[in-house]
Write a protein that holds these residues in place. Sequence first.
Motif, mmCIF file in Angstrom:
data_model
loop_
_atom_site.group_PDB
_atom_site.id
_atom_site.type_symbol
_atom_site.label_atom_id
_atom_site.label_comp_id
_atom_site.label_asym_id
_atom_site.label_seq_id
_atom_site.Cartn_x
_atom_site.Cartn_y
_atom_site.Cartn_z
ATOM 1 N N VAL A 11 0.817 -1.210 0.000
ATOM 2 C CA VAL A 11 0.000 0.000 0.000
ATOM 3 C C VAL A 11 0.853 1.262 0.000
ATOM 4 C CG1 VAL A 11 -1.719 1.293 1.325
ATOM 5 C CG2 VAL A 11 -1.928 -1.170 1.092
ATOM 6 N N ARG A 12 2.075 1.171 0.424
ATOM 7 C CA ARG A 12 2.855 2.390 0.655
ATOM 8 C C ARG A 12 3.073 3.204 -0.624
ATOM 9 N NH1 ARG A 12 9.030 0.457 1.947
ATOM 10 N NH2 ARG A 12 9.291 -1.064 0.273
ATOM 11 N N TYR A 13 3.128 2.553 -1.817
ATOM 12 C CA TYR A 13 3.309 3.297 -3.070
ATOM 13 C C TYR A 13 2.006 3.422 -3.853
ATOM 14 C CZ TYR A 13 8.283 2.616 -2.215
ATOM 15 O OH TYR A 13 9.531 2.620 -1.653
ATOM 16 N N THR A 14 0.885 3.029 -3.245
ATOM 17 C CA THR A 14 -0.386 3.020 -3.957
ATOM 18 C C THR A 14 -0.781 4.415 -4.423
ATOM 19 O OG1 THR A 14 -1.135 1.096 -2.722
ATOM 20 C CG2 THR A 14 -2.823 2.412 -3.800
ATOM 21 N N THR A 15 -0.682 5.398 -3.519
ATOM 22 C CA THR A 15 -1.090 6.751 -3.869
ATOM 23 C C THR A 15 -0.238 7.290 -5.016
ATOM 24 O OG1 THR A 15 -1.648 7.089 -1.537
ATOM 25 C CG2 THR A 15 -1.574 9.043 -2.939
ATOM 26 N N PHE A 16 1.050 7.004 -4.966
ATOM 27 C CA PHE A 16 1.935 7.454 -6.050
ATOM 28 C C PHE A 16 1.562 6.765 -7.366
ATOM 29 C CE2 PHE A 16 5.914 7.109 -8.517
ATOM 30 C CZ PHE A 16 6.207 8.472 -8.651
ATOM 31 N N ALA A 17 1.279 5.440 -7.293
ATOM 32 C CA ALA A 17 0.903 4.702 -8.499
ATOM 33 C C ALA A 17 -0.410 5.201 -9.076
ATOM 34 C CB ALA A 17 0.811 3.206 -8.180
ATOM 35 N N LEU A 18 -1.379 5.475 -8.234
ATOM 36 C CA LEU A 18 -2.658 6.002 -8.696
ATOM 37 C C LEU A 18 -2.494 7.366 -9.359
ATOM 38 C CD1 LEU A 18 -4.997 5.007 -5.721
ATOM 39 C CD2 LEU A 18 -4.972 4.015 -8.020
ATOM 40 N N SER A 19 -1.584 8.181 -8.826
ATOM 41 C CA SER A 19 -1.333 9.492 -9.431
ATOM 42 C C SER A 19 -0.753 9.334 -10.838
ATOM 43 C CB SER A 19 -0.374 10.303 -8.544
ATOM 44 O OG SER A 19 -0.905 10.486 -7.262
ATOM 45 N N ALA A 50 5.013 14.925 -8.734
ATOM 46 C CA ALA A 50 6.190 15.703 -8.350
ATOM 47 C C ALA A 50 6.435 15.617 -6.843
ATOM 48 C CB ALA A 50 6.009 17.152 -8.778
ATOM 49 N N VAL A 51 5.334 15.692 -6.058
ATOM 50 C CA VAL A 51 5.459 15.564 -4.604
ATOM 51 C C VAL A 51 6.003 14.185 -4.240
ATOM 52 C CG1 VAL A 51 4.174 15.464 -2.434
ATOM 53 C CG2 VAL A 51 3.666 17.252 -4.094
ATOM 54 N N GLY A 52 5.468 13.156 -4.897
ATOM 55 C CA GLY A 52 5.914 11.806 -4.605
ATOM 56 C C GLY A 52 7.381 11.586 -4.926
ATOM 57 N N VAL A 53 7.834 12.110 -6.071
ATOM 58 C CA VAL A 53 9.243 11.986 -6.435
ATOM 59 C C VAL A 53 10.120 12.699 -5.406
ATOM 60 C CG1 VAL A 53 10.988 12.608 -8.149
ATOM 61 C CG2 VAL A 53 8.770 11.695 -8.894
ATOM 62 N N TYR A 54 9.679 13.903 -4.982
ATOM 63 C CA TYR A 54 10.446 14.646 -3.967
ATOM 64 C C TYR A 54 10.490 13.870 -2.648
ATOM 65 C CZ TYR A 54 11.641 18.058 -0.414
ATOM 66 O OH TYR A 54 12.222 18.701 0.652
ATOM 67 N N ASP A 55 9.320 13.293 -2.265
ATOM 68 C CA ASP A 55 9.277 12.543 -1.006
ATOM 69 C C ASP A 55 10.267 11.380 -1.003
ATOM 70 O OD1 ASP A 55 7.327 14.219 -0.074
ATOM 71 O OD2 ASP A 55 5.656 12.858 -0.479
ATOM 72 N N MET A 56 10.349 10.669 -2.124
ATOM 73 C CA MET A 56 11.242 9.506 -2.176
ATOM 74 C C MET A 56 12.711 9.903 -2.231
ATOM 75 S SD MET A 56 9.189 6.760 -4.585
ATOM 76 C CE MET A 56 8.735 7.914 -5.875
ATOM 77 N N ILE A 63 9.141 8.462 6.962
ATOM 78 C CA ILE A 63 7.765 8.110 6.608
ATOM 79 C C ILE A 63 7.458 8.519 5.169
ATOM 80 C CG2 ILE A 63 5.351 8.723 7.057
ATOM 81 C CD1 ILE A 63 5.964 8.665 10.000
ATOM 82 N N LEU A 64 7.900 9.700 4.759
ATOM 83 C CA LEU A 64 7.623 10.166 3.402
ATOM 84 C C LEU A 64 8.405 9.351 2.373
ATOM 85 C CD1 LEU A 64 7.514 14.044 3.848
ATOM 86 C CD2 LEU A 64 5.625 12.410 3.844
ATOM 87 N N ARG A 65 9.579 8.872 2.719
ATOM 88 C CA ARG A 65 10.338 8.036 1.772
ATOM 89 C C ARG A 65 9.639 6.685 1.565
ATOM 90 N NH1 ARG A 65 15.672 9.211 0.632
ATOM 91 N NH2 ARG A 65 16.318 7.013 0.670
ATOM 92 N N ASN A 66 9.054 6.152 2.631
ATOM 93 C CA ASN A 66 8.373 4.870 2.528
ATOM 94 C C ASN A 66 6.935 4.990 2.041
ATOM 95 O OD1 ASN A 66 10.240 2.876 3.126
ATOM 96 N ND2 ASN A 66 9.996 3.139 5.342
ATOM 97 N N TYR A 67 6.309 6.131 2.344
ATOM 98 C CA TYR A 67 4.910 6.345 1.954
ATOM 99 C C TYR A 67 4.785 7.694 1.242
ATOM 100 C CZ TYR A 67 4.014 2.519 5.187
ATOM 101 O OH TYR A 67 4.022 1.300 5.827
ATOM 102 N N PRO A 68 5.328 7.818 0.033
ATOM 103 C CA PRO A 68 5.260 9.090 -0.692
ATOM 104 C C PRO A 68 3.811 9.520 -0.896
ATOM 105 C CG PRO A 68 5.877 7.295 -2.164
ATOM 106 C CD PRO A 68 5.934 6.742 -0.778
ATOM 107 N N ILE A 69 3.585 10.796 -0.740
ATOM 108 C CA ILE A 69 2.265 11.451 -0.844
ATOM 109 C C ILE A 69 1.388 11.063 0.345
ATOM 110 C CG2 ILE A 69 0.218 11.877 -2.262
ATOM 111 C CD1 ILE A 69 1.866 11.064 -4.709
ATOM 112 N N LEU A 70 1.126 9.769 0.509
ATOM 113 C CA LEU A 70 0.259 9.305 1.596
ATOM 114 C C LEU A 70 0.790 9.709 2.968
ATOM 115 C CD1 LEU A 70 -2.273 7.617 2.230
ATOM 116 C CD2 LEU A 70 -0.784 5.599 2.353
#
Length: 621
Positions: A11-19, A50-56, A63-70
Amino acid sequence: MFHPHFVATHVRYTTFALSVAAAVISLPWMALRPGAWPLGIFVLACVLIAVGVYDMQQTRHAILRNYPILGHMRFFLEFIRPEIRQYFIEGDIEKGEPFTRAQRTVVYQRAKGVPDVRPFGTKLDVGAKGYEWINHSMHPTTIDSHDFRIWIGGRPDTERVGVSPCTQPYNASVFNISAMSFGALSANAILALNLGAKMGDFAHDTGEGGISRYHREHGGDLIWEIGSGYFGCRNPDGSFSAERFAEQATNAQVKMIEIKLSQGAKPGHGGILPGAKVTAEIAAARGVPEGEDCVSPSAHSAFSTPVEMMHFIARLRELSGGKPVGFKLCIGHIWEWFGIVKAMLETGITPDYIVVDGAEGGTGAAPIEFADHMGAPVQEGLHLVHNTLIGVGLRERIKIGAAGKVITSFDLARMFALGADWCNSGRGFMMALGCIQAQVCHTGFCPTGITTQDPVREKALVVSDKAPRVAQYHANTLHALKELLQAAGLMHPDQLSTHHIVRRIDSARIRLLSALMPTIERRAILDDLQNQHNVYRLYWPLADAHNFAPHVPTPEELRYNPDILRPTVGGRPASAVQIAESLTRRRAPHPAPVSAIVPEQAKSSPTATAGSQVPADWTGS
């Protein structure tokens, strides 16, 4: 239900994948059916990507590296957690942070002048350990006015005693606004507090930040607090300036002078106001250069010993034209307090009043260790100061104020029973202004415009609307105090004693506060030290009028008094005669009421004035 391992792994990359999926799907959608919806979804998806890429890529938040955006949802929920708890989860009487919903509600009701009565009985657990109440009388009294007042600095019709005594005593209310500086509070907050004090004829403590133009605009009575930074009365090097002090202290609006030794929020801690926050108005009030760091040292430079402090008090009294001068402190090392008392006895110079600030108080921000674990609570500090002054025969010359979570009339009554002559409240009057206990006072983002210097935010606080609430909160709280006193068969707060307050020890035992916190006999410290409580037996010999450090007993002193460092359990229960004398002590003359404010609660519940129904033939019984 999904296994936790599946959620943590997939689930941790789900939000990034959906985006990413939304961005890909919106491209053909825009090509086939151009419009605002597909364009908006595409732009939003790109922003989230863009937010997700920055988070990772960032390295600060795991937490943001493991769960970008979410992961941002976690920080958002943490940000609004206090508000969620305060408005939806916290109970009315559940322990608040620091005030319960019920405490805040009664302030809001009394400030607005709406009924503050509660149906269906108390919500408190009267069987809980620590529950307290006031014993009532079967012969209640009738008190004409809620506007209880005292003389500070002696009464005009009595002879002055001591060295360099006060010549301009102040007719004070028993409930006043505690020290809060301009800079900590906004201009509109200061204006509203001072106008409210003017309307209700009570005092407004300036705090150590000096007297600003907002303190002066409405002309309400001021208690000028002098801190270690000597703001408003300092030389360029930060030392005390007698000339600048006299210039302001002789102003008719300034009624009393208060030296701040320490405050409950952070006793023994100095402070610094960064240069970026030192605006032109703050610089003018404090007498410091605009834009430069403003430092409050942790100790005073005008005196370094208890005796020097007494002479400084006498000097301020002379420079102010004979106005009452006192000091505020949170009790710490007991020998330091005893050293101050010994300096009073040695010099013959006494302050006109002492304000005891409890560690539970504090409108200003403080390091968590200071807020939670530094300084004595007001109950212990007030009891010690009151008893010490009785024990050396100086209590009649010195009034005592108390501060520390004073909100309701029972809080006032309890302070008076412990020995206070009047009380100050800071956060109570902040809530009367509309404070919602958001606890962001130190950030400048106060949602109600009270603790901010943001000109846009402070416009939310309308002075003409809030000032009457300040006055009404004061009047309604004292009206409730009047009703408590009437029910207890008393006429003035100074008749309250620890014999009137009862505390539950456990489910089967209760004790009068007088048994738990006995009052010392007059001059007992000077005349009968060996039979007093261990606090006095141990620390009084260690106190030095010429040094704040403890005095180490000499071999000769130890031979003369071998129990100095080996005290035994002391203190004896008071006799029935002593208790009766304490409960029936005569009330000293007090100033006539001056406030024109009529409490709303008094209007809604008039007191019956029927005459006595006792048969005439019973008078000789």
